[in-house]
Design an enzyme around this catalytic site. Sequence first.
Site, PDB file in Angstrom:
ATOM      1  N   SER A 144     -20.785  -7.660  14.480  1.00  0.00           N
ATOM      2  CA  SER A 144     -20.745  -6.549  13.523  1.00  0.00           C
ATOM      3  C   SER A 144     -22.146  -6.000  13.278  1.00  0.00           C
ATOM      4  CB  SER A 144     -20.131  -7.012  12.195  1.00  0.00           C
ATOM      5  OG  SER A 144     -20.833  -8.127  11.676  1.00  0.00           O
ATOM      6  N   THR A 162      -0.796  32.942  -6.121  1.00  0.00           N
ATOM      7  CA  THR A 162       0.098  31.803  -5.923  1.00  0.00           C
ATOM      8  C   THR A 162       0.822  32.118  -4.624  1.00  0.00           C
ATOM      9  OG1 THR A 162       1.959  32.791  -7.112  1.00  0.00           O
ATOM     10  CG2 THR A 162       0.433  31.469  -8.431  1.00  0.00           C
ATOM     11  N   HIS A 163       1.105  31.123  -3.840  1.00  0.00           N
ATOM     12  CA  HIS A 163       1.697  31.318  -2.497  1.00  0.00           C
ATOM     13  C   HIS A 163       0.801  32.210  -1.633  1.00  0.00           C
ATOM     14  CE1 HIS A 163       5.528  29.828  -4.279  1.00  0.00           C
ATOM     15  NE2 HIS A 163       5.091  30.503  -5.330  1.00  0.00           N
ATOM     16  N   SER A 203     -21.588  33.603  17.940  1.00  0.00           N
ATOM     17  CA  SER A 203     -20.757  33.279  19.097  1.00  0.00           C
ATOM     18  C   SER A 203     -21.579  33.472  20.356  1.00  0.00           C
ATOM     19  CB  SER A 203     -19.545  34.204  19.109  1.00  0.00           C
ATOM     20  OG  SER A 203     -19.027  34.318  20.414  1.00  0.00           O
ATOM     21  N   LYS A 208     -20.004  38.325  16.029  1.00  0.00           N
ATOM     22  CA  LYS A 208     -19.455  37.229  15.231  1.00  0.00           C
ATOM     23  C   LYS A 208     -20.456  36.574  14.291  1.00  0.00           C
ATOM     24  CE  LYS A 208     -15.926  35.629  15.177  1.00  0.00           C
ATOM     25  NZ  LYS A 208     -15.209  34.719  16.054  1.00  0.00           N
ATOM     26  N   GLU A 244     -16.039  25.204   7.897  1.00  0.00           N
ATOM     27  CA  GLU A 244     -14.959  24.722   8.772  1.00  0.00           C
ATOM     28  C   GLU A 244     -15.140  23.244   9.094  1.00  0.00           C
ATOM     29  OE1 GLU A 244     -14.121  27.590  12.146  1.00  0.00           O
ATOM     30  OE2 GLU A 244     -15.811  28.560  11.176  1.00  0.00           O
TER      31      GLU A 244
HETATM   32  N1  ARG Z   1     -19.808 -10.383   9.989  1.00  0.00           N
HETATM   33  C1  ARG Z   1     -18.840 -10.892   9.094  1.00  0.00           C
HETATM   34  C2  ARG Z   1     -18.115  -9.754   8.376  1.00  0.00           C
HETATM   35  O1  ARG Z   1     -18.596  -8.664   8.363  1.00  0.00           O
HETATM   36  C3  ARG Z   1     -19.481 -11.770   8.078  1.00  0.00           C
HETATM   37  C4  ARG Z   1     -18.603 -12.865   7.577  1.00  0.00           C
HETATM   38  C5  ARG Z   1     -18.229 -13.755   8.677  1.00  0.00           C
HETATM   39  N2  ARG Z   1     -17.634 -14.942   8.228  1.00  0.00           N
HETATM   40  C6  ARG Z   1     -17.033 -15.791   9.100  1.00  0.00           C
HETATM   41  N3  ARG Z   1     -16.540 -16.870   8.616  1.00  0.00           N
HETATM   42  N4  ARG Z   1     -16.931 -15.518  10.359  1.00  0.00           N
HETATM   43  O2  ARG Z   1     -17.037  -9.944   7.851  1.00  0.00           O
END
Ligand code: ARG
Length: 471
Positions: free
Chosen positions: A26, A158-159, A280, A286, A293
Amino acid sequence: MSTEKKPWGGRFERSPSAFLDEFGASLPVDSRMWAEDIRGSIAHARMLARQGVISADDAEAIEAGLSRIYREIRDGELEFRIADEDIHMAIERTLTERIGTAGGRLHTGRSRNDQVALDTRLYLKGRTLELLRAEFALRQTLLRLAVEHAEVIMPGYTHLQKAQPVLFAHHLLAYFWMLSRDAVRLRAAHDAADVMPLGSAALAGTTFPIDRASVAGDLGFSSVGANSMDSVSDRDFLLDAAYACTVTMVHLSRLCEELILWSAEEFGFVTMDDTYSTGSSIMPQKKNPDFAELTRGKTGRVIGDLVGLLTVLKGLPLAYNKDMQEDKEGVFDALDTTRDALVVMEGMLATVRVNADRMFAAAHGGFMAATDLADHLVNAGMPFREAHEVIGSLVLRLEREGRTLQDLSAEEWVAVHPSLGADALDAVDIRSVVGRRTSEGGTAPAAVAAQMDRCREVLAADGQWLDARTG
Ligand code: ARG
């Protein structure tokens, strides 16, 4: 097989492949919480020393090591590697490589499960305040625009059919109130994050004599989580933030849709500043409202972020599950996108040109005074349903003749109904139509002026709330 030695290596004979290391990591998402991770670790180490769980010397070595890592990350001098899996292990590994055994004592009485909950809560507290500041600035600009154009009349719909004339200021301030409620939701998300989870350890608490309240005090939390299993598996505060972002984006998207319509030639109510428009590559004439948007478009992704997190959490057993690692990417995206959209909208409104004549022309000369004419007949004693019928047939006839309510003479009004005459001319005057809606929260200039006072009161209170939390 990965060559990296894992912190849990003792129990294993072989490790996942480099590919699986990457799949399981992560770090690319949670590395942005590096500062929160270090703050949390320093508070934890200090507490362990105060409680006599680790020595004062170890705590000092840990704090000095972490402070150096803090400076190096801040200055872009420290690179993490994906095999570290997440920011918690990346920082702990770096620390232990540098200071040895003392670094190995930092994780006493703690788990990454309560650590990640802590980091995310600290991070969320900061980010929700940042969004609230951007949201506050947008409301200030909306109010300023409304005050600057306090007299301008436009058609109310409205609408998407012309309904009754309103003040442009009244229409704008509808968004002020939406954003004020968004601020309430963002503050609720801030407060939901303001509960300290550290000390829950993996799920059941710890055998060490820790002092959770002092860690909460050190880190500026208002309270300590009451149940260790809930503390490590609660992601409601992230849902609250994602929901607050989603509703804010839905509001901005509606405003964008109106600005896009209003800047179309057919309406011509506003002209977007060049700095908030693009051209554009093929059509020289344009001028496109791209940023409005895009804000409308990005709303779809933020809605997806909320639904994605709800879906991750649905059906998870207690306590921590690795699924929960998927909680951050979407919420961070929602926070980033909403913050940017608030900033974009503030600039867009601060520079937009309001074409008062076009708005008035669109409001005048149609049939938007029809309700008032019916009300006039009611005041002369006619039941409302009958009055509705009389004016409805008049509109049908005039439409066939290619005329509008403003084209009738006093004699023609009397022919419609004896109770109508010269006063019908006033009844159909668009300024009078607006001016008669003096009910509280209505569009008459006096009612809108009172509304503006309420806006100022809300801003003053919200500004105080923010000031009290901004260092
Ligand atoms: N990287 C993990 C998360 O974001 C941290 C916690 C991980 N805990 C574990 N027991 N693997 O959730």
